[in-house]
Design a protein around this motif. Structure first.
Motif, PDB file in Angstrom:
ATOM      1  N   GLU A  36      -6.365 -22.806  21.399  1.00 38.65           N
ATOM      2  CA  GLU A  36      -5.722 -24.125  21.461  1.00 38.65           C
ATOM      3  C   GLU A  36      -4.439 -24.083  22.290  1.00 38.65           C
ATOM      4  O   GLU A  36      -4.193 -24.980  23.095  1.00 38.65           O
ATOM      5  CB  GLU A  36      -5.427 -24.645  20.054  1.00 38.65           C
ATOM      6  CG  GLU A  36      -4.764 -26.006  20.013  1.00 38.65           C
ATOM      7  CD  GLU A  36      -5.586 -27.162  20.589  1.00 38.65           C
ATOM      8  OE1 GLU A  36      -4.996 -28.223  20.863  1.00 38.65           O
ATOM      9  OE2 GLU A  36      -6.816 -27.023  20.754  1.00 38.65           O
ATOM     10  N   ALA A  37      -3.628 -23.057  22.111  1.00 34.98           N
ATOM     11  CA  ALA A  37      -2.379 -22.961  22.870  1.00 34.98           C
ATOM     12  C   ALA A  37      -2.667 -22.857  24.371  1.00 34.98           C
ATOM     13  O   ALA A  37      -1.993 -23.499  25.182  1.00 34.98           O
ATOM     14  CB  ALA A  37      -1.561 -21.764  22.388  1.00 34.98           C
ATOM     15  N   GLU A  43      -3.924 -28.014  30.071  1.00 35.63           N
ATOM     16  CA  GLU A  43      -3.940 -29.480  30.191  1.00 35.63           C
ATOM     17  C   GLU A  43      -2.582 -30.008  30.627  1.00 35.63           C
ATOM     18  O   GLU A  43      -2.506 -30.946  31.433  1.00 35.63           O
ATOM     19  CB  GLU A  43      -4.365 -30.113  28.876  1.00 35.63           C
ATOM     20  CG  GLU A  43      -5.840 -29.893  28.561  1.00 35.63           C
ATOM     21  CD  GLU A  43      -6.232 -30.432  27.194  1.00 35.63           C
ATOM     22  OE1 GLU A  43      -5.779 -31.543  26.832  1.00 35.63           O
ATOM     23  OE2 GLU A  43      -6.974 -29.736  26.481  1.00 35.63           O
ATOM     24  N   LEU A  44      -1.519 -29.422  30.097  1.00 29.62           N
ATOM     25  CA  LEU A  44      -0.177 -29.829  30.501  1.00 29.62           C
ATOM     26  C   LEU A  44       0.014 -29.574  31.998  1.00 29.62           C
ATOM     27  O   LEU A  44       0.522 -30.433  32.729  1.00 29.62           O
ATOM     28  CB  LEU A  44       0.855 -29.061  29.680  1.00 29.62           C
ATOM     29  CG  LEU A  44       2.283 -29.557  29.700  1.00 29.62           C
ATOM     30  CD1 LEU A  44       2.375 -31.015  29.272  1.00 29.62           C
ATOM     31  CD2 LEU A  44       3.145 -28.694  28.798  1.00 29.62           C
ATOM     32  N   PRO A  56       2.046 -37.284  31.920  1.00 31.05           N
ATOM     33  CA  PRO A  56       1.399 -36.616  30.782  1.00 31.05           C
ATOM     34  C   PRO A  56       1.439 -37.499  29.540  1.00 31.05           C
ATOM     35  O   PRO A  56       2.416 -38.194  29.291  1.00 31.05           O
ATOM     36  CB  PRO A  56       2.233 -35.348  30.598  1.00 31.05           C
ATOM     37  CG  PRO A  56       2.789 -35.060  31.957  1.00 31.05           C
ATOM     38  CD  PRO A  56       3.060 -36.423  32.543  1.00 31.05           C
ATOM     39  N   THR A  57       0.380 -37.470  28.759  1.00 27.64           N
ATOM     40  CA  THR A  57       0.245 -38.374  27.625  1.00 27.64           C
ATOM     41  C   THR A  57       1.040 -37.917  26.409  1.00 27.64           C
ATOM     42  O   THR A  57       1.290 -36.721  26.204  1.00 27.64           O
ATOM     43  CB  THR A  57      -1.231 -38.502  27.210  1.00 27.64           C
ATOM     44  OG1 THR A  57      -1.682 -37.216  26.740  1.00 27.64           O
ATOM     45  CG2 THR A  57      -2.103 -38.975  28.361  1.00 27.64           C
ATOM     46  N   ALA A  58       1.400 -38.887  25.590  1.00 27.32           N
ATOM     47  CA  ALA A  58       2.079 -38.598  24.323  1.00 27.32           C
ATOM     48  C   ALA A  58       1.170 -37.771  23.423  1.00 27.32           C
ATOM     49  O   ALA A  58       1.638 -36.892  22.682  1.00 27.32           O
ATOM     50  CB  ALA A  58       2.482 -39.903  23.647  1.00 27.32           C
ATOM     51  N   GLU A  59      -0.127 -38.028  23.487  1.00 24.28           N
ATOM     52  CA  GLU A  59      -1.090 -37.279  22.669  1.00 24.28           C
ATOM     53  C   GLU A  59      -1.059 -35.803  23.026  1.00 24.28           C
ATOM     54  O   GLU A  59      -1.099 -34.937  22.147  1.00 24.28           O
ATOM     55  CB  GLU A  59      -2.506 -37.856  22.871  1.00 24.28           C
ATOM     56  CG  GLU A  59      -3.585 -37.210  22.015  1.00 24.28           C
ATOM     57  CD  GLU A  59      -4.228 -35.975  22.643  1.00 24.28           C
ATOM     58  OE1 GLU A  59      -4.706 -35.118  21.880  1.00 24.28           O
ATOM     59  OE2 GLU A  59      -4.232 -35.867  23.881  1.00 24.28           O
ATOM     60  N   LEU A  60      -0.947 -35.480  24.312  1.00 22.35           N
ATOM     61  CA  LEU A  60      -0.899 -34.088  24.731  1.00 22.35           C
ATOM     62  C   LEU A  60       0.383 -33.425  24.225  1.00 22.35           C
ATOM     63  O   LEU A  60       0.351 -32.310  23.721  1.00 22.35           O
ATOM     64  CB  LEU A  60      -1.006 -33.961  26.249  1.00 22.35           C
ATOM     65  CG  LEU A  60      -0.928 -32.535  26.792  1.00 22.35           C
ATOM     66  CD1 LEU A  60      -1.993 -31.628  26.166  1.00 22.35           C
ATOM     67  CD2 LEU A  60      -1.050 -32.547  28.301  1.00 22.35           C
ATOM     68  N   ARG A  63      -0.025 -32.633  20.597  1.00 18.89           N
ATOM     69  CA  ARG A  63      -0.821 -31.406  20.437  1.00 18.89           C
ATOM     70  C   ARG A  63       0.002 -30.179  20.779  1.00 18.89           C
ATOM     71  O   ARG A  63      -0.090 -29.138  20.112  1.00 18.89           O
ATOM     72  CB  ARG A  63      -2.071 -31.465  21.306  1.00 18.89           C
ATOM     73  CG  ARG A  63      -3.134 -32.397  20.754  1.00 18.89           C
ATOM     74  CD  ARG A  63      -4.379 -32.458  21.611  1.00 18.89           C
ATOM     75  NE  ARG A  63      -4.863 -31.163  22.025  1.00 18.89           N
ATOM     76  CZ  ARG A  63      -5.362 -30.903  23.238  1.00 18.89           C
ATOM     77  NH1 ARG A  63      -5.454 -31.847  24.149  1.00 18.89           N
ATOM     78  NH2 ARG A  63      -5.784 -29.700  23.544  1.00 18.89           N
ATOM     79  N   ALA A  64       0.817 -30.282  21.826  1.00 22.22           N
ATOM     80  CA  ALA A  64       1.646 -29.147  22.253  1.00 22.22           C
ATOM     81  C   ALA A  64       2.631 -28.759  21.153  1.00 22.22           C
ATOM     82  O   ALA A  64       2.858 -27.573  20.907  1.00 22.22           O
ATOM     83  CB  ALA A  64       2.383 -29.489  23.543  1.00 22.22           C
ATOM     84  N   ARG A  65       3.190 -29.750  20.461  1.00 24.68           N
ATOM     85  CA  ARG A  65       4.160 -29.467  19.398  1.00 24.68           C
ATOM     86  C   ARG A  65       3.536 -28.748  18.203  1.00 24.68           C
ATOM     87  O   ARG A  65       4.239 -28.154  17.399  1.00 24.68           O
ATOM     88  CB  ARG A  65       4.827 -30.758  18.954  1.00 24.68           C
ATOM     89  CG  ARG A  65       5.809 -31.289  19.965  1.00 24.68           C
ATOM     90  CD  ARG A  65       6.538 -32.544  19.495  1.00 24.68           C
ATOM     91  NE  ARG A  65       7.308 -33.084  20.607  1.00 24.68           N
ATOM     92  CZ  ARG A  65       6.883 -34.064  21.405  1.00 24.68           C
ATOM     93  NH1 ARG A  65       5.714 -34.651  21.200  1.00 24.68           N
ATOM     94  NH2 ARG A  65       7.640 -34.481  22.395  1.00 24.68           N
ATOM     95  N   LYS A  66       2.233 -28.770  18.105  1.00 27.68           N
ATOM     96  CA  LYS A  66       1.546 -28.053  17.016  1.00 27.68           C
ATOM     97  C   LYS A  66       1.424 -26.559  17.304  1.00 27.68           C
ATOM     98  O   LYS A  66       1.234 -25.772  16.386  1.00 27.68           O
ATOM     99  CB  LYS A  66       0.162 -28.653  16.769  1.00 27.68           C
ATOM    100  CG  LYS A  66       0.218 -30.056  16.201  1.00 27.68           C
ATOM    101  CD  LYS A  66      -1.156 -30.644  16.038  1.00 27.68           C
ATOM    102  CE  LYS A  66      -1.025 -32.076  15.526  1.00 27.68           C
ATOM    103  NZ  LYS A  66      -2.304 -32.761  15.518  1.00 27.68           N
TER     104      LYS A  66
END
Length: 102
Positions: A36-37, A43-44, A56-60, A63-66
């Motif tokens: 995932e990382a 994707e980033l 870049p989307t807020a959704e991405l 996910r990155a913050r996870k």
């Protein structure tokens, strides 16, 4: 850009990356070889590279913050921006790809 691809491919192999993962990086979301990382980072990089058409989307970023800290996300973004700048310089200067030494 061919110069950069050649250079970084050889360096990645030198750091222990596999040919299989490198050959499938463009379809990283369709194969089970990237965690995932890694997928978020790829994707980033893709979204930052295409910022001229959409940011870049807020959704991405969610996910990155996870999987990354805020500082790590900043470093990833700066690395993507830096590599994009070097790619543009390489494209403009038309660096040739040299035959690899055996």
């Amino acid at each position: 850009m061919p110069f950069c691809l050649d250079l970084h491919h050889r360096r990645a192999i030198g750091y222990g990356e596999t040919e299989q993962r490198l050959s499938l990086v463009s379809v990283h979301g369709e194969v089970g070889l990237f965690d995932e990382a890694e997928q978020v980072a790829l994707e980033l990089a893709e979204q930052i590279t295409r910022m001229s058409s959409a940011r870049p989307t807020a959704e991405l970023f969610s996910r990155a913050r996870k999987v990354y800290t805020e500082e790590q996300i900043s470093v990833l973004c700066m690395a993507c921006i830096g590599i994009n700048a070097f790619n543009r310089l390489s494209i403009l200067s038309e660096h040739p790809v040299r035959k690899a030494r055996s």
